[in-house]
Design a protein around this motif. Sequence first.
Motif, PDB file in Angstrom:
ATOM      1  N   ILE A 388       0.862  -1.187   0.000  1.00  0.00           N
ATOM      2  CA  ILE A 388       0.000   0.000   0.000  1.00  0.00           C
ATOM      3  C   ILE A 388       0.897   1.235   0.000  1.00  0.00           C
ATOM      4  CG2 ILE A 388      -1.754   1.319   1.253  1.00  0.00           C
ATOM      5  CD1 ILE A 388      -2.772  -1.282   2.421  1.00  0.00           C
ATOM      6  N   GLU A 389       0.573   2.201  -0.858  1.00  0.00           N
ATOM      7  CA  GLU A 389       1.370   3.431  -0.934  1.00  0.00           C
ATOM      8  C   GLU A 389       0.485   4.661  -0.773  1.00  0.00           C
ATOM      9  OE1 GLU A 389       5.173   2.279  -3.791  1.00  0.00           O
ATOM     10  OE2 GLU A 389       3.578   3.559  -4.576  1.00  0.00           O
ATOM     11  N   HIS A 390       0.994   5.641  -0.016  1.00  0.00           N
ATOM     12  CA  HIS A 390       0.384   6.964   0.110  1.00  0.00           C
ATOM     13  C   HIS A 390       1.381   7.960  -0.483  1.00  0.00           C
ATOM     14  CE1 HIS A 390      -2.624   5.392   3.008  1.00  0.00           C
ATOM     15  NE2 HIS A 390      -1.615   4.619   3.390  1.00  0.00           N
ATOM     16  N   THR A 391       0.978   8.686  -1.526  1.00  0.00           N
ATOM     17  CA  THR A 391       1.886   9.607  -2.211  1.00  0.00           C
ATOM     18  C   THR A 391       1.296  11.003  -2.235  1.00  0.00           C
ATOM     19  OG1 THR A 391       2.695   7.810  -3.628  1.00  0.00           O
ATOM     20  CG2 THR A 391       3.163  10.049  -4.340  1.00  0.00           C
ATOM     21  N   ILE A 392       2.114  11.981  -1.842  1.00  0.00           N
ATOM     22  CA  ILE A 392       1.746  13.389  -1.892  1.00  0.00           C
ATOM     23  C   ILE A 392       2.587  14.061  -2.975  1.00  0.00           C
ATOM     24  CG2 ILE A 392       1.655  15.561  -0.612  1.00  0.00           C
ATOM     25  CD1 ILE A 392       1.440  13.890   1.946  1.00  0.00           C
ATOM     26  N   ALA A 393       1.944  14.883  -3.808  1.00  0.00           N
ATOM     27  CA  ALA A 393       2.639  15.530  -4.918  1.00  0.00           C
ATOM     28  C   ALA A 393       2.486  17.041  -4.842  1.00  0.00           C
ATOM     29  CB  ALA A 393       2.096  15.037  -6.249  1.00  0.00           C
ATOM     30  N   LEU A 394       3.563  17.749  -5.206  1.00  0.00           N
ATOM     31  CA  LEU A 394       3.559  19.199  -5.356  1.00  0.00           C
ATOM     32  C   LEU A 394       4.279  19.521  -6.661  1.00  0.00           C
ATOM     33  CD1 LEU A 394       3.042  22.085  -4.304  1.00  0.00           C
ATOM     34  CD2 LEU A 394       5.260  21.938  -3.140  1.00  0.00           C
ATOM     35  N   ASN A 395       3.574  20.186  -7.590  1.00  0.00           N
ATOM     36  CA  ASN A 395       4.138  20.524  -8.893  1.00  0.00           C
ATOM     37  C   ASN A 395       4.104  22.035  -9.104  1.00  0.00           C
ATOM     38  OD1 ASN A 395       4.386  17.725  -9.656  1.00  0.00           O
ATOM     39  ND2 ASN A 395       2.199  17.712 -10.100  1.00  0.00           N
ATOM     40  N   TYR A 396       5.124  22.528  -9.810  1.00  0.00           N
ATOM     41  CA  TYR A 396       5.207  23.944 -10.135  1.00  0.00           C
ATOM     42  C   TYR A 396       5.546  24.083 -11.614  1.00  0.00           C
ATOM     43  CZ  TYR A 396       7.009  28.703 -10.454  1.00  0.00           C
ATOM     44  OH  TYR A 396       7.234  30.001 -10.834  1.00  0.00           O
ATOM     45  N   THR A 397       4.716  24.854 -12.323  1.00  0.00           N
ATOM     46  CA  THR A 397       4.922  25.105 -13.746  1.00  0.00           C
ATOM     47  C   THR A 397       5.198  26.592 -13.930  1.00  0.00           C
ATOM     48  OG1 THR A 397       3.348  23.352 -14.268  1.00  0.00           O
ATOM     49  CG2 THR A 397       3.933  24.845 -16.045  1.00  0.00           C
ATOM     50  N   PRO A 398       6.456  26.998 -14.089  1.00  0.00           N
ATOM     51  CA  PRO A 398       6.770  28.422 -14.177  1.00  0.00           C
ATOM     52  C   PRO A 398       6.375  29.007 -15.527  1.00  0.00           C
ATOM     53  CG  PRO A 398       8.749  27.136 -14.531  1.00  0.00           C
ATOM     54  CD  PRO A 398       7.664  26.154 -14.197  1.00  0.00           C
ATOM     55  N   LYS A 399       6.125  30.304 -15.519  1.00  0.00           N
ATOM     56  CA  LYS A 399       5.913  31.028 -16.764  1.00  0.00           C
ATOM     57  C   LYS A 399       7.271  31.463 -17.305  1.00  0.00           C
ATOM     58  CE  LYS A 399       1.210  32.785 -16.273  1.00  0.00           C
ATOM     59  NZ  LYS A 399       0.352  33.990 -16.307  1.00  0.00           N
ATOM     60  N   ILE A 400       7.470  31.225 -18.581  1.00  0.00           N
ATOM     61  CA  ILE A 400       8.748  31.542 -19.215  1.00  0.00           C
ATOM     62  C   ILE A 400       8.546  32.726 -20.146  1.00  0.00           C
ATOM     63  CG2 ILE A 400      10.614  30.669 -20.678  1.00  0.00           C
ATOM     64  CD1 ILE A 400       9.829  27.862 -19.747  1.00  0.00           C
ATOM     65  N   LYS A 401       9.236  33.821 -19.896  1.00  0.00           N
ATOM     66  CA  LYS A 401       9.132  34.997 -20.741  1.00  0.00           C
ATOM     67  C   LYS A 401       9.864  34.752 -22.056  1.00  0.00           C
ATOM     68  CE  LYS A 401       6.724  37.524 -17.962  1.00  0.00           C
ATOM     69  NZ  LYS A 401       5.324  37.860 -18.321  1.00  0.00           N
ATOM     70  N   LEU A 402       9.171  35.004 -23.150  1.00  0.00           N
ATOM     71  CA  LEU A 402       9.756  34.802 -24.466  1.00  0.00           C
ATOM     72  C   LEU A 402      10.295  36.118 -25.009  1.00  0.00           C
ATOM     73  CD1 LEU A 402       7.019  32.499 -26.014  1.00  0.00           C
ATOM     74  CD2 LEU A 402       9.117  31.840 -24.860  1.00  0.00           C
ATOM     75  N   PRO A 403      11.426  36.087 -25.713  1.00  0.00           N
ATOM     76  CA  PRO A 403      11.979  37.327 -26.269  1.00  0.00           C
ATOM     77  C   PRO A 403      11.044  37.927 -27.307  1.00  0.00           C
ATOM     78  CG  PRO A 403      13.138  35.387 -27.108  1.00  0.00           C
ATOM     79  CD  PRO A 403      12.258  34.916 -26.018  1.00  0.00           C
ATOM     80  N   GLY A 404      10.806  39.216 -27.187  1.00  0.00           N
ATOM     81  CA  GLY A 404       9.953  39.910 -28.131  1.00  0.00           C
ATOM     82  C   GLY A 404       8.480  39.737 -27.886  1.00  0.00           C
ATOM     83  N   VAL A 405       8.104  39.090 -26.789  1.00  0.00           N
ATOM     84  CA  VAL A 405       6.686  38.873 -26.483  1.00  0.00           C
ATOM     85  C   VAL A 405       6.342  39.657 -25.228  1.00  0.00           C
ATOM     86  CG1 VAL A 405       4.916  37.191 -25.904  1.00  0.00           C
ATOM     87  CG2 VAL A 405       6.714  36.604 -27.537  1.00  0.00           C
ATOM     88  N   SER A 406       5.313  40.492 -25.308  1.00  0.00           N
ATOM     89  CA  SER A 406       4.922  41.309 -24.167  1.00  0.00           C
ATOM     90  C   SER A 406       3.671  40.745 -23.524  1.00  0.00           C
ATOM     91  CB  SER A 406       4.680  42.753 -24.619  1.00  0.00           C
ATOM     92  OG  SER A 406       3.660  42.794 -25.600  1.00  0.00           O
TER      93      SER A 406
END
Length: 443
Positions: A388-406
């Motif tokens: 039996i397994e108990h798993t806790i997850a934490l994920n982070y998806t950063p925003k990536i600034k693109l060159p020339g994009v405002s």
Amino acid sequence: MKSFIRPTLYFTIFAFFGGFVMIQESRANPLSKTSSSAATDEGISFPENSGSLNVAATPEGKADTGTRVNIPEGGQPAEWRNKGTPPDELQSAKPTSSQLTKVKVGGYIRIMGQMTENDDLPYVGRNDGFRLGNARIEVSSQYGQNVKTFMSVETAAEQSESPNDPNALFAVEIRDAFIDYEISQMATLRLGRFKAPYELGELESTIRRVFIDAPIESRGVTRTRGIEQEGLSQGRQVGLILGSEKMGLSEEGFDLGYALAITNGRTNFLSFNDNDRPAGFLRMSALYSDILKFNLAGFVDMRTGGELPNQFDQDVMGAEASLQVEFSGLRLEAQGLVQTTQFPTTGIDDVTSLGFHAQWAYQLWQLQVGYRLGYFDPNTRYDFDRVIEHTIALNYTPKIKLPGVSGDDSQSSRLRFGLNGTFSDEQRSINNNRVEFLTGYIF
């Protein structure tokens, strides 16, 4: 009873294949496109880097409408004078084969780290550190409106010759290689090597999982985390599938999906079938919009192992029931698997395996949290191998600034960081609680 079930299942599958293909071929218009049947994470179409393929160009789409031709007073451009017709290349708007074909190259990389509690067993918890989980290259193409191909190669596959060996070597392995022909919205034919239409842990795209690993009933117990035990996933298969993720019964309401497959069975990386008997898969899905999906699936696979002339047969049958719900950032999922293995050659007792998991995850901005309960019993006749397994997850998806994009425009889904903590409860009393982290990138 078993001798009656198998012929009946195969007859049903073959009859369904033949009848359905003839009906759909007569109804289908090969020049029309009723919906996007691109690869997704569920159903029968499961490229790892899922997403819609580019739609093939049409003659109208290739026409150059941005430049006007200067018409002099004589009524024709100067270079057309004294000619009966305009130049040939301006007469025809038919696209070439290269214009109809769209090719996309991509893939993903997953870099992981693991810290597992040490146990008295010498191969549990003593190989912590960094690990290259995946380095996968994918090539997809589309020709016209209804022909697609997909190929993927894993360049960081683990290869080990003995159970519980933590010193697995890197290897290059083919994962997928198939052709899709869309007969109509209600039927797509796939031929090649693909994921079997069975079991959520296998069908979910690796790079897009909420948790770093597939659920325990799917993957089993892997090396360095306990006594190695194969899971209930059926992996990749070589053969053909007829099916549709959504049959198009409604736009946003109730719909149905299905998959019928005839394959070589779970032969791993064998070039040929392990015998002269195919495996059969059947999967049915009931859907409501993009919110709810309920699946029922089953398979029969008659396998042959050992070396000639000392070979032995195993008859394997399995069933799946699973549910997925997703709305307003909340994802719920549950699955139950049962599998029976019979040994007609050796006559030993049947083995029944059970497994299930239930999980939830919630996405808020760039953060996602989740919890999963997993249960796996490889052999119900014994009282010492249940996990039996108990798993806790934490994920982070950063925003990536693109060159020339405002503004807020970003490639926020390509890079992800994940942290998992797993607490394991085993009947063998093994100390193997662990912490894992992940950095994944789709290119």
